[in-house]
Structure formats: structure tokens, C-alpha cells
Design an enzyme around this catalytic site. Sequence first.
Site, short mmCIF file in Angstrom:
data_model
loop_
_atom_site.label_atom_id
_atom_site.label_comp_id
_atom_site.label_asym_id
_atom_site.label_seq_id
_atom_site.Cartn_x
_atom_site.Cartn_y
_atom_site.Cartn_z
N GLY A 1 0.86 -1.19 0.00
CA GLY A 1 0.00 0.00 0.00
C GLY A 1 0.89 1.24 0.00
N TYR A 2 0.26 2.40 0.20
CA TYR A 2 1.07 3.62 0.04
C TYR A 2 2.15 3.75 1.10
CZ TYR A 2 -1.50 6.21 3.65
OH TYR A 2 -2.01 6.63 4.83
N ILE A 3 1.89 3.34 2.34
CA ILE A 3 2.92 3.51 3.39
C ILE A 3 4.10 2.57 3.12
CG2 ILE A 3 3.43 3.25 5.86
CD1 ILE A 3 0.58 4.18 6.45
N LEU B 1 4.99 1.16 0.24
CA LEU B 1 5.71 1.48 -1.00
C LEU B 1 6.52 2.77 -0.85
CD1 LEU B 1 6.00 0.21 -3.78
CD2 LEU B 1 4.18 1.69 -4.61
N GLY C 1 -1.82 -1.72 6.57
CA GLY C 1 -3.01 -0.85 6.62
C GLY C 1 -3.22 -0.20 7.97
N ASP D 1 -9.99 10.39 9.75
CA ASP D 1 -9.76 8.95 9.52
C ASP D 1 -10.80 8.08 10.21
OD1 ASP D 1 -7.48 9.91 8.34
OD2 ASP D 1 -6.10 8.55 9.39
N HIS E 1 6.33 29.49 -16.69
CA HIS E 1 7.52 28.86 -17.27
C HIS E 1 8.74 29.24 -16.44
CE1 HIS E 1 10.06 27.27 -20.43
NE2 HIS E 1 10.79 28.37 -20.39
#
EC number: 1.8.1.4
Length: 462
Positions: A185-187, A189, A273, A312, A447
Amino acid sequence: MIIQYADLLTIGAGGGAYPAAFRLARAGRSVVMVDPKGVMSGNCLYEGCVPSKAIRETAEIYQSQRRFAERGLPGTITVDFAKIMAHKDSIQSRRYQQHAADLAATPNIQMIQGEARFITPHEVAVDTADGERRLRCAQVIIASGSDVFVPPVPGSEFCLTSHDLYKPDPILKTLPERMIVIGGGYIGLETATFFAALGTRVTLLQRGGQLLNGMDPGMVAVLTPLLDPSIHILTGIDVTAVEVTPEGGRRVHYTRGEEDDTIDGDVVLMAVGRRPVIPAGAAEIGITVTRKGVAVGADLQTAHPHIYACGDVNGRVPLFHAAVRQSMVAAHNILGGNIPMDYADFRHIPTTIFTLPAAAYVGITPALAEAQGIPLQIGRYDFEEDSRAQILERMEGGIQLFFAADSLRLLGGWVVGIDAGALIGQIGTAAAHGLTAYDLARFADQHPMSAEGIGKAARSLF
Ligand code: ADP
């Protein structure tokens, strides 16, 4: 037993709690925040977004130095892990001081250190160092957040969690040679890419077939080949046990299909998780709690109109900035006498996976559009042609914008690569406010910044 009255009581003092606390205090209401940490900002600052990004940004600088060195530019590359962790700790303590000053400067808010539990819908008990306190309150915001979920795998106590890694004065003091990350999961990875960039040999064990399960497979397919190739990713893994080796390292036992195998590392990060933290007594007083968390609608009200659940704990969009917005929605609805007048927009919350490189998305992306039968037109921009990406040697990835095929209204987008976390905010603002490809194409993005790619992605349609 001390009995006290508060117009608003927040359970927790993180992103779901304090924006509302400050808003109501400024409106003259008496506010009490209860949190076991005794300080504001919850898990985000204690063990989440801020400390992990303090490490990420230093890891990205090391990665850049290496890339420049490969091109012959001089630069010394020595990783000093203790200093990186000290940098992280110093950012945390600086922000704690800042929050303490904000709190001290605001009348009408009191912080109580302890854990809150419901006695009745209008009464909460807190066990403090000085004994039990009872608080009678007109309004309550449940913002007790989430906590690391540790699965019942034998030996899981030999693993580190993100809490151990990122909390002030963390447990890990030296850079491990070999790290095993359980969870893609994100944590998991994100952490895998930070440590790989610092020189650790990382193996990541993922249960399913896709990394970042639940996110658009198209975006994950763009990101995955751009990750540090030294990260050894094994999918289809079921971890069965973790043990300590005779040398003091860690051995992870797993099954993959029919095969049983083991892998050794110096440390193991368990990152499978997070789970919502439900205050004691919530269900007993009639609050609906599901597997995802406290049930709320877009008005953030629970089954009791005077009790709100933000952040959460409600499992809707478990991100700090989503909690902050929800907290303000709750504040507005409290000020409106619990008759909803403000609603959270759960569809346009930017989400960034702060891997190296990062990936970010907002709104409707192709997998969701397909599931909902929404035809899209896609605008694309490749960082290969981006001046800032070229200057920084970060030409991987790009921007994709997803427009409704008929109206060319922007529905969502993703960015993989440079400045993803910043660009997705601009894309999210445009999508949330109904801008079209024509609007984006006519805007003079600055730019030489990566935001030029947003206008160019829109213009790719014409
Ligand atoms: P969010 O961003 O959703 O508000 P966080 O996880 O950042 O959530 O913060 C939630 C905070 O609530 C944490 O500091 C946690 O320790 C605290 N907390 C959890 N349970 C209770 C409780 N029963 N009483 C008071 N505070 C709690």
C-alpha cells in the site's frame, strides 16, 4: 471527580478536530480538546505525513545528487542516517512549538491529556493523570483518527511499524542493509522507495497482484516501472510468520501459491493498513460503527445530530487535508444549529503517494469512469519534454487529464513524477470548480515550471 461544561468537545486533537475547535473558539464557544498526546496535530505530525516527508525529501536529494554525479557534476554522496532522523525530529519539534503557540494565543480552548470515552450522548469521561474528569458537552466531534493495523501473524511483534519509524526519537537508529516491507500500500511502498534511495536493499512483499490496491491500475502501471529497480517486489505473497534469526536479524516465512519459502532481512516493516480508532462507549450510545469506521454522510453528522465524526475515524477519505475540510464542515454545521448547511465533497480530494517518484490523483480517473460508464477524452503531457524536469534530471512520468467527452469539463487527473503532489492540487481545484479543457488551455501556466504541463495536456486535445 471533576465535572466541567464545554460547548464543544473534540475526541482527538488532530486534523479532524482542531480546525473546528479554533473556529468555534473564535466564535466565542468554550472548547475542550482531549487527546492522549496532550498536544495538537494528531498522528499526522507524530508519525505520519510530516515526519515521513522529512525523510522522503532528503532521500530525493540523495537520489538527485547521484543522478547529477552520473552526468559528471561534482557532488559528495554520503548518507548520514542519524542526521536525517535528527532533521525529521527537529521538524516535528518545530511544528509542535508552532501548534502550542497557536493554542496559547487562542482563548476559549483547553487541552486535556487523556483518552475520552462516552458515558451518554452529552457526557464524556476522561481518565487523566489527576483522576477522572467528566465533561458535559453540547456538541462533540469524534476525531480519534486511525492506528496501524498489525495482523495476527506469529512474530509480528518483531516487526517495525510506521509508528516506530516516524515517531519522534524513532526506534530505527541506523540505516539497515536489508529491509523487508510487508505490504504494497502507500505507506509500505513510500517507505520502500525512501530506504532504497538511501542505499538499503529492500524487498517488498505484497499479498495481491497489484501494488497500491484500490487505486487506478492505469496509474499504478505508469508508476511501477519508474520505481527504483533495486527494490525486489514479490506479489501474491501470504506472510505466515516472522522470527528472529540467531544473528539478531529477521526471517519472514511466507507462502506463494503452493510454495513455502523464507526471506531474511535486518528489519521488517509491517505496513498492511490502518484501522479507525473508535472511542469507547460510542456504539453503546447509539452511534453507528461499521467496519470502515463511524458512519457519517457529507454533513459529517452521526446518528446523533450534535455528534460529528471527522477524519480517519469515519473511513471516508483517510487523509489529513480531507480531515481538515471535514472539520470545517462540522464547525459550520454546529454554528448553524446542527441543521446542515455545509457538506464535504469527497470526490475532489487530491491524493498523493509520496514514493520516489510520486504519483498523485484526483477525481474521476479511467477505471472509475469505465465502471460508471462515463466516456472520457484524455489530455496528456510527458515530462520528457518538460524544461523543469530536464533541469532536475527527473524526466520520468507525466500528466494525464480526464475530461468528460461531451462537455470537455475536467473530471479528474493524475500526475506521476516531478512535483506530483503540488500539481494535483491545481488539477483538483480546476476539477472541483468545473473548469473545462478550454479554460485550462487558455491559462498562462508559469515557465519553466512543471505546471506548464497542465495547460499543455489540455491543449493536446485541440
Ligand atoms: P485525524 O487526522 O483523522 O483527525 P489523527 O489520527 O491524526 O486523525 O489524530 C487522531 C488523534 O486522536 C490521535 O492523536 C489519537 O491519539 C487521538 N485519540 C484516539 N482515541 C482517542 C480517545 N478515545 N480520546 C481522545 N483522543 C483520542
